[in-house]
Design an enzyme around this catalytic site. Structure first.
Site, mmCIF file in Angstrom:
data_model
loop_
_atom_site.group_PDB
_atom_site.id
_atom_site.type_symbol
_atom_site.label_atom_id
_atom_site.label_comp_id
_atom_site.label_asym_id
_atom_site.label_seq_id
_atom_site.Cartn_x
_atom_site.Cartn_y
_atom_site.Cartn_z
ATOM 1 N N ARG A 135 0.814 -1.241 0.000
ATOM 2 C CA ARG A 135 0.000 0.000 0.000
ATOM 3 C C ARG A 135 0.838 1.278 0.000
ATOM 4 N NH1 ARG A 135 -3.133 -3.050 3.847
ATOM 5 N NH2 ARG A 135 -4.798 -4.087 2.702
ATOM 6 N N LYS A 157 2.653 11.296 -11.557
ATOM 7 C CA LYS A 157 1.759 10.424 -12.335
ATOM 8 C C LYS A 157 2.497 9.126 -12.596
ATOM 9 C CE LYS A 157 -1.282 13.493 -14.907
ATOM 10 N NZ LYS A 157 -1.660 13.956 -16.265
ATOM 11 N N GLU A 199 8.599 17.473 -25.384
ATOM 12 C CA GLU A 199 8.007 17.887 -24.099
ATOM 13 C C GLU A 199 8.620 19.204 -23.623
ATOM 14 O OE1 GLU A 199 5.364 16.351 -22.990
ATOM 15 O OE2 GLU A 199 5.533 14.165 -23.186
ATOM 16 N N LYS A 241 6.666 22.866 -14.723
ATOM 17 C CA LYS A 241 5.858 21.721 -14.280
ATOM 18 C C LYS A 241 5.578 21.818 -12.775
ATOM 19 C CE LYS A 241 4.677 17.011 -14.784
ATOM 20 N NZ LYS A 241 4.798 15.745 -15.479
ATOM 21 N N GLU A 251 -4.868 16.896 -11.131
ATOM 22 C CA GLU A 251 -5.482 17.265 -12.412
ATOM 23 C C GLU A 251 -6.993 17.443 -12.334
ATOM 24 O OE1 GLU A 251 -3.472 15.616 -15.862
ATOM 25 O OE2 GLU A 251 -5.370 15.599 -16.933
ATOM 26 N N ARG A 255 -3.781 21.326 -14.437
ATOM 27 C CA ARG A 255 -2.718 20.387 -14.840
ATOM 28 C C ARG A 255 -2.946 19.812 -16.240
ATOM 29 N NH1 ARG A 255 0.520 15.808 -11.327
ATOM 30 N NH2 ARG A 255 1.666 15.001 -13.110
ATOM 31 N N ASN A 259 -1.009 18.408 -21.003
ATOM 32 C CA ASN A 259 -1.332 17.404 -22.018
ATOM 33 C C ASN A 259 -1.518 18.014 -23.395
ATOM 34 O OD1 ASN A 259 -1.305 15.017 -20.476
ATOM 35 N ND2 ASN A 259 -3.202 15.670 -19.505
ATOM 36 N N HIS A 262 -1.330 15.833 -26.463
ATOM 37 C CA HIS A 262 -1.382 14.433 -26.038
ATOM 38 C C HIS A 262 -2.654 13.713 -26.505
ATOM 39 C CE1 HIS A 262 2.017 15.707 -23.702
ATOM 40 N NE2 HIS A 262 2.133 14.547 -23.081
ATOM 41 N N HIS A 266 -1.709 10.441 -28.080
ATOM 42 C CA HIS A 266 -2.033 9.125 -27.513
ATOM 43 C C HIS A 266 -2.765 8.263 -28.538
ATOM 44 C CE1 HIS A 266 -1.720 10.423 -22.989
ATOM 45 N NE2 HIS A 266 -0.555 10.260 -23.565
ATOM 46 N N HIS A 279 6.778 8.112 -27.684
ATOM 47 C CA HIS A 279 5.796 8.996 -27.057
ATOM 48 C C HIS A 279 6.041 10.454 -27.457
ATOM 49 C CE1 HIS A 279 3.084 10.622 -24.050
ATOM 50 N NE2 HIS A 279 4.056 11.379 -23.576
HETATM 51 P P1 NAD Z 1 11.544 5.176 -22.505
HETATM 52 O O1 NAD Z 1 11.422 5.059 -21.070
HETATM 53 O O2 NAD Z 1 11.015 4.069 -23.355
HETATM 54 O O3 NAD Z 1 13.076 5.421 -22.859
HETATM 55 C C1 NAD Z 1 13.450 5.588 -24.195
HETATM 56 C C2 NAD Z 1 14.547 4.598 -24.628
HETATM 57 O O4 NAD Z 1 15.799 5.117 -24.230
HETATM 58 C C3 NAD Z 1 14.435 3.219 -24.044
HETATM 59 O O5 NAD Z 1 14.850 2.270 -24.997
HETATM 60 C C4 NAD Z 1 15.418 3.276 -22.890
HETATM 61 O O6 NAD Z 1 15.906 2.010 -22.517
HETATM 62 C C5 NAD Z 1 16.507 4.127 -23.483
HETATM 63 N N1 NAD Z 1 17.314 4.880 -22.533
HETATM 64 C C6 NAD Z 1 16.915 5.500 -21.416
HETATM 65 N N2 NAD Z 1 17.904 6.213 -20.902
HETATM 66 C C7 NAD Z 1 18.976 6.030 -21.686
HETATM 67 C C8 NAD Z 1 20.297 6.520 -21.671
HETATM 68 N N3 NAD Z 1 20.690 7.419 -20.766
HETATM 69 N N4 NAD Z 1 21.142 6.117 -22.630
HETATM 70 C C9 NAD Z 1 20.725 5.248 -23.601
HETATM 71 N N5 NAD Z 1 19.483 4.773 -23.686
HETATM 72 C C10 NAD Z 1 18.616 5.154 -22.733
HETATM 73 O O7 NAD Z 1 10.838 6.511 -23.054
HETATM 74 P P2 NAD Z 1 10.728 7.992 -22.477
HETATM 75 O O8 NAD Z 1 10.597 8.838 -23.667
HETATM 76 O O9 NAD Z 1 11.759 8.282 -21.483
HETATM 77 O O10 NAD Z 1 9.340 7.973 -21.694
HETATM 78 C C11 NAD Z 1 8.133 7.754 -22.355
HETATM 79 C C12 NAD Z 1 7.128 7.259 -21.354
HETATM 80 O O11 NAD Z 1 6.913 8.266 -20.375
HETATM 81 C C13 NAD Z 1 5.773 6.954 -21.950
HETATM 82 O O12 NAD Z 1 5.317 5.733 -21.462
HETATM 83 C C14 NAD Z 1 4.899 8.081 -21.452
HETATM 84 O O13 NAD Z 1 3.554 7.718 -21.321
HETATM 85 C C15 NAD Z 1 5.524 8.396 -20.142
HETATM 86 N N6 NAD Z 1 5.260 9.768 -19.661
HETATM 87 C C16 NAD Z 1 4.810 9.906 -18.402
HETATM 88 C C17 NAD Z 1 4.598 11.161 -17.879
HETATM 89 C C18 NAD Z 1 4.194 11.331 -16.455
HETATM 90 O O14 NAD Z 1 3.848 12.442 -16.062
HETATM 91 N N7 NAD Z 1 4.247 10.291 -15.655
HETATM 92 C C19 NAD Z 1 4.841 12.299 -18.672
HETATM 93 C C20 NAD Z 1 5.311 12.123 -19.964
HETATM 94 C C21 NAD Z 1 5.525 10.837 -20.457
HETATM 95 N N1 GLY Z 2 2.727 14.910 -18.464
HETATM 96 C C1 GLY Z 2 1.465 15.373 -17.999
HETATM 97 C C2 GLY Z 2 1.392 15.526 -16.526
HETATM 98 O O1 GLY Z 2 2.288 15.189 -15.796
HETATM 99 O O2 GLY Z 2 0.405 15.970 -16.046
#
Ligand code: NAD
Ligand code: GLY
Length: 378
Positions: A135, A157, A199, A241, A251, A255, A259, A262, A266, A279
């Site tokens: 939890r 998030k 972003e 942010k 949100e 917030r 997006n 997005h 998405h 993404h």
């Molecule tokens: P990812 O986590 O898939 O990383 C991208 C690629 O880069 C992967 O293959 C990873 O293994 C590689 N990688 C990571 N760091 C590296 C490094 N330093 N050197 C070499 N390779 C490396 O993608 P991302 O773009 O980081 O994140 C996308 C995800 O984030 C999506 O799932 C999206 O929905 C999510 N997201 C979440 C929020 C939130 O607020 N929680 C906001 C925006 C995006």
């Molecule tokens: N990336 C959108 C949020 O964190 O709200």
């Protein structure tokens, strides 16, 4: 914001800045700098515990897990590593369960601290695991992609995808600290750097036109991975942010502006199959589509749309949407966008730009959205 440099074990550590997320008892610092990952001092303020678990993936763990493990060894008796399969297509229940399996196998208790070492996929899944294991256990974000440093590691998030919709299952759960080590960006593939820039660009039109000017003027430095330029981009993005999340953590309104792009993005990700477009690529193209929608709603002029499209293109991102269906492309976009978390009673809600550095959420007539999709897709 603080600045400092120290020499530890022959390596230079520079904390270029610290941005704070102000959320009462859930407040935390975002530490931005170089050489941070391998230094125990970076993690000095974290609570003590017997065990730490680093959750990473099969790409990032070989690059950075050992450094982090060494830095944590002075604070935690045991430091375990879980390396998940790499890719958006693995942001699933099955992969999440691998984290729970490891935590139970290692006898992890409620004080165990999780460290998310990787991009947004690892960060979102580790956060969700931390939110639900026993939890709720503490966790730290150590983002290693630009996208994760400027966005996903900040704000709490967490979650996983469902085949029917992106990030549909998850929780709001804040980390104890975010550590953005800019050195990790040196190994990031070019395509991933561009995805992160989507972003970064997003923050300009929704909140800060001076930042948009700065991004335009410094795009070449950012693409060349100039550390000072990256440090500024990460810091300003995190400040914006933090400002938004500090006012609307869960949100209920404001917030949603984060997006921007997005809703279309998405749909592209889910419609092509997770992982086909990154993404950030989908968000970049989605911002072009959302800008066109804003223009057709009479909220911005065509010069703004062209300016944003040019910047997104310069960042190395796609500006033309893909076909999601051979016969009924528009229908498929609409179907996917109705599953978006912002949809209300089946009505799709879009983040639009409705003034200089100002975004709002609103519905739009289907006919107009159809025109935009038709005009923006190949
Ligand atoms: P990812 O986590 O898939 O990383 C991208 C690629 O880069 C992967 O293959 C990873 O293994 C590689 N990688 C990571 N760091 C590296 C490094 N330093 N050197 C070499 N390779 C490396 O993608 P991302 O773009 O980081 O994140 C996308 C995800 O984030 C999506 O799932 C999206 O929905 C999510 N997201 C979440 C929020 C939130 O607020 N929680 C906001 C925006 C995006
Ligand atoms: N990336 C959108 C949020 O964190 O709200």
């Amino acid at each position: 914001m603080q600045t400092g440099t120290s020499k530890l074990g022959g390596m230079t550590t520079s904390t270029l800045s610290t941005v704070s997320i102000a959320l009462g008892e859930r407040s935390y610092p975002i530490t931005i700098g170089t050489g941070l990952l391998g230094q125990s001092a970076t993690f000095a303020a974290l609570p003590s515990a017997a065990t730490a678990v680093i959750v990473s993936n099969t790409t990032v763990a070989p690059l950075y897990a050992q450094q982090l493990q060494l830095a944590l060894a002075s604070k935690y008796k045991s430091v375990h590593l879980v390396a998940l399969p790499d890719g958006e297509e693995y942001k699933t229940w099955q992969t999440l369960n691998l984290i729970f399996d490891a935590l139970l196998e290692q006898g992890c208790d409620r004080k165990t601290v999780l460290f998310a070492l990787g991009g947004g996929v690892v960060g979102d899944m580790t956060g969700f695991a931390a939110a639900s294991y026993m939890r709720g256990i503490p966790f730290v974000q150590v983002p290693t992609t630009l996208l994760a440093q400027v966005d996903s590691s900040v704000g709490g998030k967490t979650g996983i995808n469902h085949p029917m919709g992106k990030n549909m299952i998850g929780a709001f759960y804040q980390p104890l600290q975010v550590v953005c080590d800019l050195d990790t960006l040196k190994t990031l593939p070019d395509r991933e750097l561009s995805a992160g820039l989507a972003e970064v660009i997003k923050y300009g039109p929704i909140a800060d036109l001076k930042f948009l000017d700065w991004i335009e003027a410094n795009m070449d430095r950012l693409l060349a991975r100039d550390v000072q330029a990256l440090a500024h981009a990460v810091q300003r993005s995190c400040e914006i942010k933090a400002w938004v999340v500090g006012q609307d953590e869960r949100e209920s309104g404001l917030r949603a502006i984060l997006n921007f792009g997005h809703t279309f993005g998405h749909a592209i990700e889910a419609g092509l199959g997770y992982g086909a477009w990154l993404h950030g690529e989908a968000v970049g193209c989605g911002m072009v589509m959302a800008a066109h929608l804003s223009q057709r709603l009479g909220l911005v002029d065509m010069a703004f749309v062209q300016r944003l499209t040019a910047l997104i293109g310069k960042a190395g991102l796609p500006v033309v949407g893909p076909q999601l269906h051979a016969q009924d492309n528009v229908g498929r976009y609409l179907e996917l966008m109705r599953v978006d978390k912002k949809a209300e009673g089946g009505e799709i809600r879009f983040v639009v730009i409705d003034g200089p550095a100002r975004a709002a959420m609103r519905g739009a007539p289907d006919a107009l959205v159809r025109e935009v999709i038709d005009a923006c897709c190949i």
